[in-house]
Design a protein around this motif. Structure first.
Motif, PDB file in Angstrom:
ATOM      1  N   ILE A 124       1.038  -1.219   0.161  1.00 36.68           N
ATOM      2  CA  ILE A 124      -0.190   0.077  -0.200  1.00 36.68           C
ATOM      3  C   ILE A 124       0.945   1.379   0.010  1.00 36.68           C
ATOM      4  N   GLY A 125       2.220   1.206   0.581  1.00 38.42           N
ATOM      5  CA  GLY A 125       2.953   2.153   0.724  1.00 38.42           C
ATOM      6  C   GLY A 125       4.108   1.852   1.463  1.00 38.42           C
ATOM      7  N   ASP A 126       5.005   3.031   2.024  1.00 36.24           N
ATOM      8  CA  ASP A 126       6.092   2.736   2.783  1.00 36.24           C
ATOM      9  C   ASP A 126       5.741   2.377   4.298  1.00 36.24           C
ATOM     10  N   SER A 127       6.655   2.436   5.207  1.00 38.64           N
ATOM     11  CA  SER A 127       6.218   1.787   6.465  1.00 38.64           C
ATOM     12  C   SER A 127       5.588   2.972   7.146  1.00 38.64           C
ATOM     13  N   SER A 128       5.686   4.352   7.052  1.00 39.51           N
ATOM     14  CA  SER A 128       4.982   5.269   7.855  1.00 39.51           C
ATOM     15  C   SER A 128       3.502   5.178   7.511  1.00 39.51           C
ATOM     16  N   THR A 129       3.008   4.901   5.934  1.00 38.99           N
ATOM     17  CA  THR A 129       1.802   4.587   5.393  1.00 38.99           C
ATOM     18  C   THR A 129       1.070   3.587   6.140  1.00 38.99           C
ATOM     19  N   HIS A 130       1.846   2.342   6.269  1.00 40.97           N
ATOM     20  CA  HIS A 130       1.415   1.190   7.165  1.00 40.97           C
ATOM     21  C   HIS A 130       0.897   1.715   8.623  1.00 40.97           C
ATOM     22  N   LYS A 131       2.136   2.281   9.217  1.00 40.27           N
ATOM     23  CA  LYS A 131       1.989   2.586  10.571  1.00 40.27           C
ATOM     24  C   LYS A 131       0.557   3.397  10.730  1.00 40.27           C
ATOM     25  N   VAL A 132       0.335   4.472  10.131  1.00 36.04           N
ATOM     26  CA  VAL A 132      -0.810   5.378  10.287  1.00 36.04           C
ATOM     27  C   VAL A 132      -2.047   4.494  10.123  1.00 36.04           C
TER      28      VAL A 132
END
Ligand SMILES: [Zn+2]
Length: 191
Positions: free
Chosen positions: A133-141
């Motif tokens: 879906i995206g990078d790790s910041s996107t996953h974490k949000v």
């Protein structure tokens, strides 16, 4: 009408760099054993799959802890196949319980700002026809807000502009970080 949103799982299935390759081994054969079965060796994130909060969030819910209702909902597909940059809040022009992004193989992903915007909108499921879906910041949000993420979906172009209910039900893997799923949509028939 039912639309299958699932990739075929086979030894040829492409896996995310670093993930184990899918192995499907003949275990028994009718001629020899009287019945046919295979044994599977695969990562939880093989093929079309869902990410649970525990995938990125320490102490986050594992796949077996998420209620089934979470994997079913009214959906909308956003066509992002002509974007040249990652998906931002202004590209999210429609919303529903389940928001799916059709990239058509273009390498566009959800930005962190886009993820925050989906959380504000109260979206409970996000999905994409790409390996991530995206990078790790996107996953974490998304995952820290218990928004589950479907990756490697397919056939999303068939749902553009349609009203549908999305289903993507995981295996009940104890303490799992995610699971392969059979994802599909039921389209509301036009009268
Ligand atoms: Zn994943």
């Amino acid at each position: 009408m039912i639309v299958d949103l699932t990739l075929e799982l086979s030894e040829e299935t492409t896996v995310y760099p670093g993930d184990p390759r899918v192995e499907i081994r003949k275990w028994t054969a009718i001629e020899k054993d009287g019945y046919y079965t295979n044994a599977l060796f695969l990562g939880e994130h093989s093929g079309t799959h869902v990410d649970a909060p525990a995938h990125f969030i320490p102490g986050g819910k594992t796949i077996d802890e998420i209620p089934l209702e979470r994997f079913i909902g009214k959906g909308v597909v956003l066509d992002v196949s002509s974007l040249n940059e990652n998906i931002k809040p202004q590209d999210i022009t429609k919303s529903a319980e389940v928001v799916l992004f059709y990239t058509g193989g273009r390498e566009v992903y959800l930005s962190e700002e886009g993820a925050k915007y989906l959380v504000e909108l109260g979206v409970k499921v996000v999905g994409i026809d790409a390996p991530t879906i995206g990078d790790s910041s996107t996953h974490k949000v998304l995952l820290s807000n218990e928004v589950v993420i479907f990756e490697n979906l397919t056939n999303l172009q068939k749902l553009i502009g349609k009203e549908f209910t999305f289903f993507g039900v995981p295996l009940k893997i104890k303490n799992g970080s995610g699971s392969p799923v059979r994802a599909f949509a039921i389209i509301k028939e036009e009268e």
